[in-house]
Every structure is written in structure tokens, then in C-alpha cells.
Design a protein around this motif. Structure first.
Motif, PDB file in Angstrom:
ATOM      1  N   UNK A   1       0.842  -1.198   0.000  1.00 39.64           N
ATOM      2  CA  UNK A   1       0.000   0.000   0.000  1.00 39.64           C
ATOM      3  C   UNK A   1       0.876   1.245   0.000  1.00 39.64           C
ATOM      4  N   UNK A   2       0.417   2.281  -0.678  1.00 37.96           N
ATOM      5  CA  UNK A   2       1.171   3.531  -0.745  1.00 37.96           C
ATOM      6  C   UNK A   2       0.220   4.709  -0.950  1.00 37.96           C
ATOM      7  N   UNK A   3       0.754   5.903  -0.802  1.00 39.32           N
ATOM      8  CA  UNK A   3      -0.025   7.097  -1.099  1.00 39.32           C
ATOM      9  C   UNK A   3      -0.495   7.881   0.103  1.00 39.32           C
ATOM     10  N   UNK A   4      -0.245   7.377   1.300  1.00 35.45           N
ATOM     11  CA  UNK A   4      -0.668   8.096   2.484  1.00 35.45           C
ATOM     12  C   UNK A   4       0.153   9.346   2.707  1.00 35.45           C
ATOM     13  N   UNK A   5      -0.240  10.092   3.725  1.00 34.13           N
ATOM     14  CA  UNK A   5       0.480  11.319   4.043  1.00 34.13           C
ATOM     15  C   UNK A   5      -0.294  12.174   5.003  1.00 34.13           C
ATOM     16  N   UNK A   6       0.181  13.404   5.142  1.00 36.39           N
ATOM     17  CA  UNK A   6      -0.444  14.385   6.023  1.00 36.39           C
ATOM     18  C   UNK A   6      -1.267  15.347   5.161  1.00 36.39           C
ATOM     19  N   UNK A   7      -2.508  15.531   5.534  1.00 37.41           N
ATOM     20  CA  UNK A   7      -3.390  16.401   4.759  1.00 37.41           C
ATOM     21  C   UNK A   7      -4.295  17.175   5.713  1.00 37.41           C
ATOM     22  N   UNK A   8      -4.694  18.353   5.312  1.00 40.28           N
ATOM     23  CA  UNK A   8      -5.601  19.154   6.127  1.00 40.28           C
ATOM     24  C   UNK A   8      -7.039  18.673   5.958  1.00 40.28           C
ATOM     25  N   UNK A   9      -7.886  18.939   6.940  1.00 41.80           N
ATOM     26  CA  UNK A   9      -9.313  18.600   6.776  1.00 41.80           C
ATOM     27  C   UNK A   9      -9.866  19.203   5.492  1.00 41.80           C
TER      28      UNK A   9
ATOM     29  N   UNK B   1      -9.118  18.031   2.588  1.00 39.82           N
ATOM     30  CA  UNK B   1      -8.197  17.699   1.516  1.00 39.82           C
ATOM     31  C   UNK B   1      -8.442  16.328   0.923  1.00 39.82           C
ATOM     32  N   UNK B   2      -7.561  15.945   0.002  1.00 45.01           N
ATOM     33  CA  UNK B   2      -7.708  14.672  -0.717  1.00 45.01           C
ATOM     34  C   UNK B   2      -6.395  13.900  -0.732  1.00 45.01           C
ATOM     35  N   UNK B   3      -6.530  12.609  -0.824  1.00 49.91           N
ATOM     36  CA  UNK B   3      -5.402  11.712  -1.021  1.00 49.91           C
ATOM     37  C   UNK B   3      -5.856  10.566  -1.907  1.00 49.91           C
ATOM     38  N   UNK B   4      -4.908   9.984  -2.610  1.00 49.86           N
ATOM     39  CA  UNK B   4      -5.194   8.808  -3.424  1.00 49.86           C
ATOM     40  C   UNK B   4      -4.266   7.688  -2.993  1.00 49.86           C
ATOM     41  N   UNK B   5      -4.830   6.625  -2.503  1.00 49.83           N
ATOM     42  CA  UNK B   5      -4.062   5.463  -2.076  1.00 49.83           C
ATOM     43  C   UNK B   5      -4.033   4.443  -3.204  1.00 49.83           C
ATOM     44  N   UNK B   6      -2.949   3.714  -3.249  1.00 49.69           N
ATOM     45  CA  UNK B   6      -2.815   2.663  -4.249  1.00 49.69           C
ATOM     46  C   UNK B   6      -2.247   1.419  -3.588  1.00 49.69           C
ATOM     47  N   UNK B   7      -2.672   0.282  -4.075  1.00 50.78           N
ATOM     48  CA  UNK B   7      -2.195  -0.988  -3.524  1.00 50.78           C
ATOM     49  C   UNK B   7      -1.866  -1.934  -4.670  1.00 50.78           C
ATOM     50  N   UNK B   8      -0.668  -2.478  -4.617  1.00 50.29           N
ATOM     51  CA  UNK B   8      -0.257  -3.506  -5.570  1.00 50.29           C
ATOM     52  C   UNK B   8      -0.363  -4.858  -4.880  1.00 50.29           C
ATOM     53  N   UNK B   9      -1.074  -5.765  -5.512  1.00 54.71           N
ATOM     54  CA  UNK B   9      -1.314  -7.069  -4.895  1.00 54.71           C
ATOM     55  C   UNK B   9      -0.685  -8.180  -5.719  1.00 54.71           C
ATOM     56  N   UNK B  10      -0.313  -9.229  -5.039  1.00 59.53           N
ATOM     57  CA  UNK B  10       0.212 -10.394  -5.734  1.00 59.53           C
ATOM     58  C   UNK B  10      -0.912 -11.103  -6.473  1.00 59.53           C
ATOM     59  N   UNK B  11      -0.517 -11.898  -7.445  1.00 60.26           N
ATOM     60  CA  UNK B  11      -1.518 -12.599  -8.246  1.00 60.26           C
ATOM     61  C   UNK B  11      -2.365 -13.530  -7.384  1.00 60.26           C
TER      62      UNK B  11
END
Length: 113
Positions: A5-13, A15-25
Motif C-alpha cells: 500500500x502507498x499514497x498516504x500522508x499528512x493532509x488538512x481537513x 483535503x484529498x489523497x489517493x491510495x494505491x495498492x499492488x497485490x500479488x496474483x
């Protein structure tokens, strides 16, 4: 790595974020996939899920703010989070439904002013 999983961070109320997850087959194939989160002192909860054909489900507090999607060719699961609130602060994980034992490290989302 089974789930990255990636894409997290610090954001103000608000705001927006986009998370992404790479999964094994082995985890991704033909399975519903979901984003979960765990806030400090709380149990892990399901945020949203998406089936292989794209049908989605959202927990009530996420409806209208979060959008889950998946790319079956790339084995990716994304979570677009808009209008973030303080209570969205948590570690976010992706996993299948039902979840496997391979949770991965998750990604921290902190909503703070």
C-alpha cells in the motif's frame, strides 16, 4: 511482497489523497478487494470493497467521499479519498475479502490542521 500500500500522508481537513495498492496474483485474482483502516486504539474496519467486475461497497461514513477502483491487468486497487476529516486518520491497508493473513505494512493517513 504480497500487498504493497502507498499514497498516504499528512493532509488538512477537507483535503484529498489517493491510495494505491499492488497485490500479488495469488491474492488479487478473482477476489473482491478492499481497503481497511485501523485508527489508534480501535479495531480494524472495512472502508470500501470492489468486486472483480467493479461493483463497489462503502461503509456509511465514506459514502460520497471515497471512491474505490481496481485495475485487474495491473493488479492494483486504488482509493480516492476526498473531503477528508480528522476521524479519517488511521493506517490504511488493502486486502482481499475475506482478508488473508498477509496484511502488509499499510500506509499512514493523517488528517490534521
Amino acid at each position: 511482497v504480497q500487498l504493497q500500500a502507498s499514497g498516504g500522508g499528512l493532509v488538512q481537513p477537507g483535503g484529498s489523497l489517493r491510495l494505491s495498492c499492488a497485490a500479488s496474483r495469488s491474492i488479487f485474482r478473482l477476489k473482491p478487494m478492499g481497503w481497511y483502516r485501523q485508527a489508534p486504539g480501535k479495531q480494524r474496519e472495512l472502508v470500501a470493497q470492489v468486486t472483480p467486475d467493479g461493483s463497489t461497497y462503502y461503509a456509511d461514513s465514506m459514502k460520497g467521499r471515497f471512491t474505490i477502483s481496481r485495475d485487474n491487468a495491473q493488479r492494483l486497487v486504488n482509493l480516492q479519498m476526498n473531503s477528508l476529516k480528522l476521524e479519517d486518520t488511521a493506517v490504511y491497508y488493502c486486502n482481499a475479502l475475506p482478508p488473508t493473513a498477509q496484511w502488509g505494512q499499510g500506509t499512514q493517513v493523517t488528517v490534521s490542521s
